[in-house]
Design a protein around this motif. Structure first.
Motif, mmCIF file in Angstrom:
data_model
loop_
_atom_site.group_PDB
_atom_site.id
_atom_site.type_symbol
_atom_site.label_atom_id
_atom_site.label_comp_id
_atom_site.label_asym_id
_atom_site.label_seq_id
_atom_site.Cartn_x
_atom_site.Cartn_y
_atom_site.Cartn_z
ATOM 1 N N PRO A 290 -10.068 20.550 -12.593
ATOM 2 C CA PRO A 290 -8.872 20.100 -13.337
ATOM 3 C C PRO A 290 -8.668 18.596 -13.289
ATOM 4 O O PRO A 290 -8.066 18.030 -14.205
ATOM 5 C CB PRO A 290 -7.727 20.846 -12.628
ATOM 6 N N SER A 291 -9.129 17.955 -12.228
ATOM 7 C CA SER A 291 -8.992 16.504 -12.123
ATOM 8 C C SER A 291 -10.200 15.754 -12.673
ATOM 9 O O SER A 291 -10.289 14.532 -12.522
ATOM 10 C CB SER A 291 -8.781 16.106 -10.655
ATOM 11 N N ILE B 208 0.529 23.726 -12.837
ATOM 12 C CA ILE B 208 -0.632 23.028 -13.403
ATOM 13 C C ILE B 208 -0.786 21.650 -12.768
ATOM 14 O O ILE B 208 -1.892 21.221 -12.428
ATOM 15 C CB ILE B 208 -0.488 22.928 -14.927
ATOM 16 N N LEU B 209 0.330 20.937 -12.605
ATOM 17 C CA LEU B 209 0.259 19.623 -11.956
ATOM 18 C C LEU B 209 -0.233 19.759 -10.519
ATOM 19 O O LEU B 209 -1.055 18.947 -10.062
ATOM 20 C CB LEU B 209 1.627 18.955 -11.982
ATOM 21 N N GLN B 210 0.229 20.766 -9.800
ATOM 22 C CA GLN B 210 -0.244 20.963 -8.435
ATOM 23 C C GLN B 210 -1.728 21.306 -8.404
ATOM 24 O O GLN B 210 -2.445 20.895 -7.478
ATOM 25 C CB GLN B 210 0.569 22.073 -7.765
ATOM 26 N N LEU B 211 -2.203 22.035 -9.396
ATOM 27 C CA LEU B 211 -3.623 22.339 -9.470
ATOM 28 C C LEU B 211 -4.447 21.062 -9.606
ATOM 29 O O LEU B 211 -5.493 20.903 -8.961
ATOM 30 C CB LEU B 211 -3.890 23.275 -10.654
ATOM 31 N N VAL B 212 -3.977 20.134 -10.429
ATOM 32 C CA VAL B 212 -4.660 18.850 -10.588
ATOM 33 C C VAL B 212 -4.632 18.069 -9.276
ATOM 34 O O VAL B 212 -5.650 17.483 -8.854
ATOM 35 C CB VAL B 212 -4.006 18.041 -11.721
ATOM 36 N N GLN B 213 -3.489 18.044 -8.598
ATOM 37 C CA GLN B 213 -3.369 17.297 -7.345
ATOM 38 C C GLN B 213 -4.266 17.885 -6.260
ATOM 39 O O GLN B 213 -4.922 17.141 -5.521
ATOM 40 C CB GLN B 213 -1.907 17.296 -6.900
ATOM 41 N N ILE B 214 -4.324 19.214 -6.176
ATOM 42 C CA ILE B 214 -5.188 19.860 -5.189
ATOM 43 C C ILE B 214 -6.648 19.524 -5.463
ATOM 44 O O ILE B 214 -7.421 19.213 -4.541
ATOM 45 C CB ILE B 214 -4.960 21.379 -5.208
ATOM 46 N N GLY C 134 8.244 16.197 -11.336
ATOM 47 C CA GLY C 134 6.841 15.832 -11.245
ATOM 48 C C GLY C 134 6.643 14.430 -10.691
ATOM 49 O O GLY C 134 5.738 14.170 -9.904
ATOM 50 N N TRP C 135 7.509 13.520 -11.119
ATOM 51 C CA TRP C 135 7.454 12.125 -10.666
ATOM 52 C C TRP C 135 8.209 12.054 -9.336
ATOM 53 O O TRP C 135 9.362 11.671 -9.266
ATOM 54 C CB TRP C 135 8.109 11.240 -11.719
ATOM 55 N N SER C 136 7.539 12.436 -8.241
ATOM 56 C CA SER C 136 8.211 12.645 -6.964
ATOM 57 C C SER C 136 7.402 12.022 -5.841
ATOM 58 O O SER C 136 6.337 11.425 -6.052
ATOM 59 C CB SER C 136 8.403 14.143 -6.701
ATOM 60 N N LEU C 137 7.926 12.197 -4.606
ATOM 61 C CA LEU C 137 7.234 11.665 -3.438
ATOM 62 C C LEU C 137 5.868 12.319 -3.269
ATOM 63 O O LEU C 137 4.913 11.662 -2.837
ATOM 64 C CB LEU C 137 8.098 11.895 -2.193
ATOM 65 N N THR C 138 5.766 13.602 -3.618
ATOM 66 C CA THR C 138 4.473 14.286 -3.512
ATOM 67 C C THR C 138 3.425 13.616 -4.381
ATOM 68 O O THR C 138 2.294 13.354 -3.937
ATOM 69 C CB THR C 138 4.631 15.756 -3.931
ATOM 70 N N THR C 139 3.788 13.326 -5.624
ATOM 71 C CA THR C 139 2.845 12.673 -6.531
ATOM 72 C C THR C 139 2.435 11.300 -6.014
ATOM 73 O O THR C 139 1.249 10.939 -6.038
ATOM 74 C CB THR C 139 3.471 12.547 -7.929
ATOM 75 N N PHE C 140 3.392 10.537 -5.515
ATOM 76 C CA PHE C 140 3.065 9.192 -5.046
ATOM 77 C C PHE C 140 2.235 9.230 -3.765
ATOM 78 O O PHE C 140 1.397 8.342 -3.543
ATOM 79 C CB PHE C 140 4.345 8.390 -4.828
ATOM 80 N N LEU C 141 2.424 10.252 -2.934
ATOM 81 C CA LEU C 141 1.569 10.386 -1.757
ATOM 82 C C LEU C 141 0.141 10.744 -2.155
ATOM 83 O O LEU C 141 -0.825 10.231 -1.574
ATOM 84 C CB LEU C 141 2.143 11.441 -0.817
ATOM 85 N N VAL C 142 0.001 11.644 -3.141
ATOM 86 C CA VAL C 142 -1.332 11.995 -3.619
ATOM 87 C C VAL C 142 -2.020 10.771 -4.221
ATOM 88 O O VAL C 142 -3.196 10.485 -3.943
ATOM 89 C CB VAL C 142 -1.245 13.140 -4.650
ATOM 90 N N VAL C 143 -1.279 10.030 -5.044
ATOM 91 C CA VAL C 143 -1.843 8.815 -5.641
ATOM 92 C C VAL C 143 -2.174 7.792 -4.557
ATOM 93 O O VAL C 143 -3.227 7.132 -4.597
ATOM 94 C CB VAL C 143 -0.850 8.234 -6.666
#
Length: 325
Positions: free
Chosen positions: A100-101, A132-138, A215-224
């Motif tokens: 997915p990524s 779906i976003l979590q699938l991409v992050q994983i 979606g635009w959250s701390l989780t996303t910024f930690l993954v990035v």
């Protein structure tokens, strides 16, 4: 959820209003307009929907998106199991095109999320978009983009980072109106002046107050941040020493913890629309997270075992040298 607001027995209900149309109006409302009220005691805040998103696409589009997402999920699942079994070394370079990524799937996922407010029949992205976003992050955290050189590696990682940020932004454009309408429907009463006219005791905020996920959250910024730090490790790891590896481990661990928290939260606190679909989506994500954690543990155990063997070999060699002396 107070579905009694949609029952015909409610005093403000009008016969020509359809329950399905009302619910669709609330969940797809793009702009809520507040107006002055003549009854500040019983109706201190009066809102109505000023504009809604366009109509939905054909169910064929939903089914295509469903088939594509399920295919990428299964590809990620199979590759993860192969890695755990130690049989995926031969496809390190090619596997990124199935993930997915990867450079093929991620643009298609971004396109689907960008049009997500119209994908809302058999596979509504308002309910399944976070999964779906979590699938991409994983996928981005679990599998490193293989590159023959640093320039290619940095290019692939930068495109993945940009894709995750864009996907998060488009996801918020889908779910925030959905959560806002959910709040307006549950915590309001119909005034009877129009199908979407409601009275509230408090202000209506973007995203509502019943579901706090974005979606635009701390989780996303930690993954990035983890992906960016991997690039730093790849380019300057030897110069910066072990400290940079410790920071990388902390970022990766924090990202996994927050993703698990988000997944459990969304499973239990999302609007009760498409319950079985939502449980299946986030249940599959939890299974994938568990497998990825097992994979990381196996990798750590393998590394520790190799370090132990190398140290034991060094000790044996030193003892042989001393004996010969």
């Amino acid at each position: 959820m107070n579905w009694n607001l949609l029952l015909p027995e409610y005093p403000a209900w009008q016969p020509e209003w359809s329950r399905g149309d009302i619910r669709l109006t609330f969940f797809k409302c793009l702009k809520w307009q507040v107006e002055e009220t003549l009854n500040p005691i019983e109706c201190p805040y009066h809102y109505y929907c000023d504009s809604v998103y366009p109509g939905n696409y054909s169910p064929v589009v939903d089914n295509l998106v469903l088939f594509f997402v399920v295919s990428t999920y299964l590809a990620t699942l199979v590759i993860t199991v192969m890695h755990i079994a130690g049989r995926a070394q031969s496809c390190v370079q090619s596997k990124r095109y199935l993930l997915p990524s990867g450079p093929i799937a991620l643009p298609l996922i971004i396109l689907a999320l960008a049009k997500g407010h119209r994908i809302n029949t058999t596979f509504p992205l308002s309910s399944t978009g976070p999964a779906i976003l979590q699938l991409v992050q994983i996928s981005a955290l679990t599998f490193t983009n293989g590159g023959d050189n640093d320039i290619k590696y940095v290019f692939f990682e930068a495109s993945t980072i940009s894709g995750i940020l864009h996907a998060s932004m488009y996801l918020d454009a889908v779910i925030l109106p959905y959560y806002t309408g959910f709040d307006a429907l549950v915590k309001s009463t119909f005034s009877g002046e129009c199908p979407s006219c409601v009275c509230r005791n408090e202000d209506l905020v973007v995203g509502g107050t019943l579901v706090s996920y974005t979606g635009w959250s701390l989780t996303t910024f930690l993954v990035v941040g983890t992906l960016c730090w991997r690039v730093v490790c790849r380019l300057y790891g030897k110069k910066l020493g072990k400290f940079i590896l410790i920071i990388r481990s902390l970022l990766e661990g924090s990202s996994w913890i927050l993703m698990i928290i988000d997944c459990v939260y969304l499973t239990t606190n999302s609007p009760p629309e498409r319950l079985m679909l939502r449980v299946a989506a986030f249940g599959g994500i939890l299974v994938l997270i568990c497998l990825c954690v097992i994979r990381e543990l196996c990798t750590c155990i393998t590394q520790l075992h190799s370090v132990y063997k190398s140290r034991a070999a060094d000790v044996c060699n030193r003892s042989k040298i001393e004996m010969t002396k």
